[in-house]
Design an enzyme around this catalytic site. Structure first.
Site, PDB file in Angstrom:
ATOM      1  N   SER A   3       0.786  -1.229  -0.060  1.00  0.00           N
ATOM      2  CA  SER A   3      -0.067   0.006  -0.033  1.00  0.00           C
ATOM      3  C   SER A   3       0.774   1.311   0.079  1.00  0.00           C
ATOM      4  O   SER A   3       0.165   2.198  -0.590  1.00  0.00           O
ATOM      5  CB  SER A   3      -1.122  -0.080   1.164  1.00  0.00           C
ATOM      6  OG  SER A   3      -0.154  -0.201   2.471  1.00  0.00           O
ATOM      7  N   ASP A  44      -3.618   6.386  11.963  1.00  0.00           N
ATOM      8  CA  ASP A  44      -2.545   5.781  10.812  1.00  0.00           C
ATOM      9  C   ASP A  44      -1.423   6.518  10.864  1.00  0.00           C
ATOM     10  O   ASP A  44      -1.070   7.704   9.966  1.00  0.00           O
ATOM     11  CB  ASP A  44      -3.355   5.744   9.450  1.00  0.00           C
ATOM     12  CG  ASP A  44      -2.464   5.049   8.270  1.00  0.00           C
ATOM     13  OD1 ASP A  44      -1.373   4.595   8.823  1.00  0.00           O
ATOM     14  OD2 ASP A  44      -3.235   4.917   7.043  1.00  0.00           O
ATOM     15  N   HIS A  57       1.177   5.192   6.634  1.00  0.00           N
ATOM     16  CA  HIS A  57       0.639   5.876   5.300  1.00  0.00           C
ATOM     17  C   HIS A  57       1.054   7.199   5.166  1.00  0.00           C
ATOM     18  O   HIS A  57       1.299   7.728   6.346  1.00  0.00           O
ATOM     19  CB  HIS A  57      -0.595   5.349   4.905  1.00  0.00           C
ATOM     20  CG  HIS A  57      -0.864   3.738   4.770  1.00  0.00           C
ATOM     21  ND1 HIS A  57      -1.423   3.285   5.558  1.00  0.00           N
ATOM     22  CD2 HIS A  57      -0.420   3.009   3.738  1.00  0.00           C
ATOM     23  CE1 HIS A  57      -1.515   1.980   5.581  1.00  0.00           C
ATOM     24  NE2 HIS A  57      -0.983   1.723   4.201  1.00  0.00           N
TER      25      HIS A  57
END
Length: 454
Positions: free
Chosen positions: A184, A430, A433
């Site tokens: 990702s 998060d 990312h």
């Protein structure tokens, strides 16, 4: 005055390259000769002082000679300055040229530098204006107010990164394909690249197509594609489904890669990454098929299992890649900021509510495993001895500083939040990312610099 002459000649030798120095000295010598002025010689200060006191000079001649000497002195001085500036402007021109193309990589470490605030040139695009922005990375869309993290550019110590030019990149990709392969984080870099070129294309000259693990953006006029293929461990695993990849126990087939690799084989430029999904002390390895009951399973510790997988990947590349046509890159590990104590923050906190960078030069978080980075280095070095060059895009150190660049809570939540999560936002932040526009755009500027150099 002769002392000044001697000083100028000394500086002439210091600042001008020898071929130029000889020419300039000949010119100055001719000027002095035409005025009947003895040419000063290096390291002869006493004799030169006697020259000006010679009886052959009368008072009027002395005045005329002194005036002529001043003229010669000024001429020499300006001549030296002009040549000196010309040389240095040439050096600057070389640096500027290098920053825009061919010689950039020969004398500069692009990955060693610092972040510089630049709210005039950055961000390179607007979040709302990117047609293909991901909800996982669109921090502004999901409520983030402090967007100052978008206004920083990476400044290498020894040179300048060439400013990203979407049209130039598309020309380089005309009739070609650029593919990102990995997890990702690599998908985030792919989204960044798509957003970077999006504004350069009319709406009827671009398209996006998804087919399982493969997503392809096409620039129709250029017959160019920028694709992403989901293969978080590069080799086959039980996490290969691009949607349903969260499993209780991760299993890899470290010797199996063909199922994925057949999608890469024709790409002109390949950008790989694989690290995040290996972040554990050991991995369950399968020898055999997922569909066969006869498979052999064994737990293998890190980084040995990572090394085994990269060996399979590198062996495939050696056999199937044409180095005369295809270019390969590997993006180093992307750091996380899940433990604030690592940067002297409050115990128990993470990237949630962070708005500033880590300013300690050379900072490295504990999640950045140098042992695994050495495995990648060794693999790429081994490939080079076998005639295949894979260029490392080292994004690790420059990203280590950017604890404020993560989505934190400002992203789409794929599952409804529980009440205890809502009461404790840091519990679902998060810190892996990256927001867009943001740090991955700089990763692509580094990649772009290398593509310009191909």
């Amino acid at each position: 005055m002769t002392m000044i002459f001697n000083y100028l000649f000394h500086k002439l030798h210091q600042i001008i390259h020898k071929p130029y120095c000889s020419i300039i000295i000949i010119i100055i010598n001719n000027i002095f000769s035409s005025m009947a002025i003895p040419m000063p010689k290096k390291n002869q200060l006493i004799q030169n002082n006697q020259i000006l006191s010679s009886p052959s000079y009368n008072s009027r001649g002395t005045i005329r000679t002194t005036f002529n000497s001043l003229i010669a002195l000024l001429f020499s001085f300006f001549l030296i300055i002009i040549v000196y500036l010309t040389q240095n402007s040439g050096d600057l021109m070389e640096d500027r040229t290098a920053s825009s193309g061919d010689d950039l990589l020969s004398g500069c470490d692009l990955f060693s530098g610092k972040w510089v605030f630049d709210n005039k040139s950055y961000p390179l695009y607007k979040e709302k204006e990117c047609s293909f922005m991901s909800d996982q990375l669109a921090c502004g869309k999901f409520g983030r107010q402090d967007l100052g993290f978008q206004n920083w550019r990476w400044q290498p110590h020894q040179c300048d990164l060439p400013r990203f030019n979407a049209t130039e990149l598309l020309e380089r990709l005309r009739n070609k394909s650029l593919m990102f392969v990995g997890d990702s984080l690599n998908r985030g870099q792919w989204v960044s690249m798509v957003c970077l070129v999006d504004s350069a294309l009319p709406s009827n000259q671009k398209s996006m197509h998804h087919n399982g693990s493969l997503a392809t953006f096409k620039a129709i006029e250029y017959n160019a594609s920028i694709a992403f293929y989901w293969a978080p461990l590069l080799v086959e695993s039980n996490s290969d489904d691009p949607v349903n990849h969260r499993v209780d126990e991760r299993i890899v087939r470290v010797q199996a890669i063909e199922k994925h690799a057949r999608h890469w084989i024709d790409s002109d430029i390949l950008v790989f990454n694989s690290y995040l999904w290996w972040r554990r002390s050991q991995m369950k390895v399968l020898w055999g098929s997922f569909d066969s009951p006869d498979g052999v399973y064994k737990f293998v510790k890190m980084p040995r299992v990572y090394e085994m997988a990269l060996k399979t990947w590198s062996d495939w590349l050696e056999v199937h890649i044409d180095p005369s046509r295809q270019q390969l890159f590997f993006v180093s590990m992307s750091p996380t900021h899940e433990t604030a104590e690592e940067w002297d923050g409050v115990e128990g906190e993470n990237c949630y509510n962070e708005t500033e960078q880590i300013m300690k030069e050379g900072y490295k978080g504990k999640s950045t495993c140098e042992e695994m980075m050495h495995v990648v280095d060794k693999t790429l070095d081994d490939l080079k001895t076998r005639g295949l060059n894979v260029q490392m895009i080292n994004i690790t150190q420059l990203s280590e500083y950017r604890k404020e660049g993560h989505p934190s809570i400002y992203r789409k939540q794929w599952e409804p939040l529980k009440e205890e999560q809502i009461l404790n936002p840091k519990s679902y932040a998060d810190c892996i990312h990256w927001c867009l526009p943001g740090i991955p755009d700089v990763w692509n500027e580094l990649l772009y610099a290398h593509i310009l150099n191909l």
